[in-house]
Design an enzyme around this catalytic site. Structure first.
Site, mmCIF file in Angstrom:
data_model
loop_
_atom_site.group_PDB
_atom_site.id
_atom_site.type_symbol
_atom_site.label_atom_id
_atom_site.label_comp_id
_atom_site.label_asym_id
_atom_site.label_seq_id
_atom_site.Cartn_x
_atom_site.Cartn_y
_atom_site.Cartn_z
ATOM 1 N N SER A 1 61.963 4.115 -31.527
ATOM 2 C CA SER A 1 62.347 4.308 -32.927
ATOM 3 C C SER A 1 61.254 3.975 -33.933
ATOM 4 O O SER A 1 61.453 4.184 -35.131
ATOM 5 C CB SER A 1 63.599 3.487 -33.243
ATOM 6 N N LYS B 1 60.405 6.692 -36.314
ATOM 7 C CA LYS B 1 61.170 6.900 -37.544
ATOM 8 C C LYS B 1 60.354 6.527 -38.778
ATOM 9 O O LYS B 1 60.645 6.999 -39.888
ATOM 10 C CB LYS B 1 62.470 6.081 -37.519
ATOM 11 N N SER C 1 68.224 1.901 -37.890
ATOM 12 C CA SER C 1 67.686 2.842 -36.902
ATOM 13 C C SER C 1 68.670 3.941 -36.538
ATOM 14 O O SER C 1 68.838 4.296 -35.370
ATOM 15 C CB SER C 1 67.260 2.089 -35.633
#
Length: 403
Positions: free
Chosen positions: A115, A118, A170
């Site tokens: 993640s 991101k 997230s």
């Protein structure tokens, strides 16, 4: 005798140049995971039937960020204390203000970002979407493999609110909703990779907007440090990761609720500015976070770490402590983050970040003339001078010449 001396001089010069030429052409050390991440443990990276797996990203001929960024293992300033031990396969400590790399471990090892990618998606969102723009998630957006914020298909959410959900919690559902708004998953992944290239992140290739593993997914601790450094210059990003809690308004069939920042160092580590966590079975644990103490801003990235025997956030905390100690001692940096070539207009940022990147030079772009060209020029010059001197002495021995 003079002629023999001068010819010997030429031979000495030539013999001295041969080792130099060989040194210039020496191949860099091959470190673990230099080309691709370790083999996956599941089938998440298999491409669809009939589609070939992406070829590995090219490896720059010279380490981006300085020669020491190409070293294997732990890299730290000469004379400094040894960095604390961690479970991470690679990590980087940086000065957020100067972009200096304070210490590192296998900084360009190619790992999966999970993640942490991101962060790159958030930068595309900040550049392309307005904070007050309303996004209406689709059924597909709301049905993603979680971690999820809990978006309702057909609900109405502002970009600013979703950006907080993306970075604080997230949310994979948020990542997919952003991708839909940006033109679809393939288009969004393409924009993420274009931005990574503009930032000089040569180890990075996004395969999904969320960080879920996919064919060709790749990043490095160096690249994620570079991306985080740039992201922290964007007020929308810095505000989102520093927010402890935010209220998600009621939507059809779902009451209002709150989400809390999942970064455990926020509010517990002195001067913590925020960060991002990540995990997949293939990537293992990934982490980025920064803090400010006594006017110095330090950030850390860890890739392919494990939560045992010590939680990853505690490993990050120990590295941040070490980074601040290096900053206080004014230890010499071991590398630097390259300057992005993202223009003010393209980035949609209020900071002045335009400039010329040294990523190309660091990645081994050659002088058009080349080392060999300069060597040959020097040799020819020496021979010409030697010939001139020999001819001059001949003339002195022969007396006046007829023309």
């Amino acid at each position: 005798m003079r002629r023999g001396f001068l010819l010997s001089l030429v031979l000495v010069v030539l013999s001295g140049l041969v080792p130099f030429a060989g040194t210039a052409a020496a191949a860099p050390a091959v470190c673990p995971d230099a080309v691709v991440p370790p083999p996956p443990v599941d089938t998440s990276e298999q491409p669809p039937p009939g589609v070939a797996s992406p070829a590995p990203l090219p490896v720059p001929k010279a380490a981006v960020g300085g020669a020491r960024m190409g070293e294997c293992g732990v890299v730290y300033p000469s004379g400094a204390a040894v960095p604390p031990d961690t479970t991470a396969a690679s990590w980087v400590l940086q000065d957020l203000e100067t972009g200096e790399v304070l210490a590192a471990k296998n900084p360009h090892a190619r790992q999966r970002p999970a993640s942490l990618i991101k962060t790159l998606l958030a930068l595309v969102v900040i550049r392309d979407l307005k904070p007050d723009q309303v996004i209406v998630p689709t059924v597909e957006d709301a049905s993603q493999e979680c971690t999820c914020v809990g978006l309702v298909a057909g609900g109405r959410y502002t970009v600013d609110l979703l950006l907080h959900g993306l970075l604080m919690h997230s949310g994979n559902d948020v990542a997919h909703a952003f991708a839909t708004a940006l033109g679809g998953v393939p288009a969004t992944v393409g924009k993420m990779n274009e931005l990574a290239a503009e930032l000089g992140a040569t180890d990075t290739r996004a395969a999904t907007p969320s960080g879920l593993d996919g064919p060709g997914m790749s990043a490095s601790a160096y690249d994620m440090s570079l991306i985080f450094n740039y992201a922290m210059k964007q007020p929308e990003f810095a505000d989102s990761i520093a927010t402890r809690a935010v209220q998600i308004p009621a939507q059809p069939g779902k009451p209002a609720f709150s989400i809390v920042n999942d970064n455990k160092l926020l509010g517990t580590y002195n001067g913590f500015l925020g960060g991002k966590t990540g995990f997949t079975d293939d990537a293992r644990h990934t982490y980025v976070g920064g803090a400010e103490q006594n006017g110095r801003r330090v950030a850390v990235v860890l890739m392919r770490a494990e939560n045992r025997p010590t939680p990853v956030v505690n490993q990050a905390k120990a590295l941040l402590d070490y980074g601040f100690a290096l900053a206080r001692s004014n230890a010499s940096p071991v590398g630097h983050l390259v300057s992005p070539v993202v223009s003010e207009e393209t980035a949609g940022s209020t900071s002045d970040v335009a400039g010329v990147s040294d990523a190309g030079a660091a990645a081994g772009e050659k002088d058009p003339f080349g080392v060999t060209g300069w060597i040959l020029t020097l040799v020819v010059a020496v021979i010409i001078v030697a010939g001139f001197v020999i001819g001059h002495h001949r003339k002195k021995g022969q007396g006046p010449q007829a023309y």
